[in-house]
Design an enzyme around this catalytic site. Structure first.
Site, short mmCIF file in Angstrom:
data_model
loop_
_atom_site.label_atom_id
_atom_site.label_comp_id
_atom_site.label_asym_id
_atom_site.label_seq_id
_atom_site.Cartn_x
_atom_site.Cartn_y
_atom_site.Cartn_z
N PHE A 44 0.80 -1.22 0.00
CA PHE A 44 0.00 0.00 0.00
C PHE A 44 0.83 1.28 0.00
O PHE A 44 0.29 2.36 -0.10
CB PHE A 44 -0.94 0.01 1.21
CG PHE A 44 -1.98 -1.05 1.15
CD1 PHE A 44 -3.01 -0.98 0.23
CD2 PHE A 44 -1.92 -2.15 1.99
CE1 PHE A 44 -3.98 -1.96 0.16
CE2 PHE A 44 -2.88 -3.14 1.93
CZ PHE A 44 -3.92 -3.05 1.01
N ASP A 45 2.14 1.17 0.11
CA ASP A 45 3.01 2.35 0.16
C ASP A 45 3.69 2.53 -1.20
O ASP A 45 4.90 2.46 -1.32
CB ASP A 45 4.03 2.21 1.28
CG ASP A 45 4.71 3.52 1.62
OD1 ASP A 45 4.24 4.57 1.15
OD2 ASP A 45 5.71 3.49 2.34
N ARG A 46 2.89 2.78 -2.21
CA ARG A 46 3.40 2.89 -3.58
C ARG A 46 3.81 4.32 -3.89
O ARG A 46 3.01 5.13 -4.31
CB ARG A 46 2.34 2.44 -4.57
CG ARG A 46 1.97 1.00 -4.42
CD ARG A 46 0.90 0.62 -5.41
NE ARG A 46 0.43 -0.73 -5.14
CZ ARG A 46 -0.53 -1.32 -5.83
NH1 ARG A 46 -1.13 -0.68 -6.80
NH2 ARG A 46 -0.90 -2.53 -5.52
N ASN A 50 10.04 4.01 -3.28
CA ASN A 50 9.98 2.61 -2.85
C ASN A 50 10.21 1.63 -4.00
O ASN A 50 10.08 0.43 -3.80
CB ASN A 50 8.66 2.32 -2.16
CG ASN A 50 8.57 2.97 -0.80
OD1 ASN A 50 9.58 3.32 -0.21
ND2 ASN A 50 7.37 3.14 -0.32
#
Length: 66
Positions: A44-46, A50
């Site tokens: 969910f941390d796109r 990253n």
């Protein structure tokens, strides 16, 4: 994990990627995210920072919000 050269944010900020390099990176990101979803992991941390790069190969990192 291998030592990566940079992340996608830095590469795009420099603006020296060709269209073919951008396509290869986008295909790699999509393939990686599809694989993670297939094995039951939702990342969910796109954000650009990253997605790490070794040449044109993409590595997904930072699974803190999985």
């Amino acid at each position: 994990m291998e030592k990566c050269e940079s992340n996608l944010r830095e590469k795009l900020k420099n603006g020296n990627l060709t269209l073919d390099e951008r396509k290869k990176i986008a295909i790699g990101i999509r393939a990686g995210l599809d694989y993670l979803k297939k094995v039951g992991i939702h990342h969910f941390d796109r954000k650009l920072a990253n997605f790490l790069l070794i040449g044109d190969d993409v590595k997904i990192c930072d699974f803190g919000l999985v």
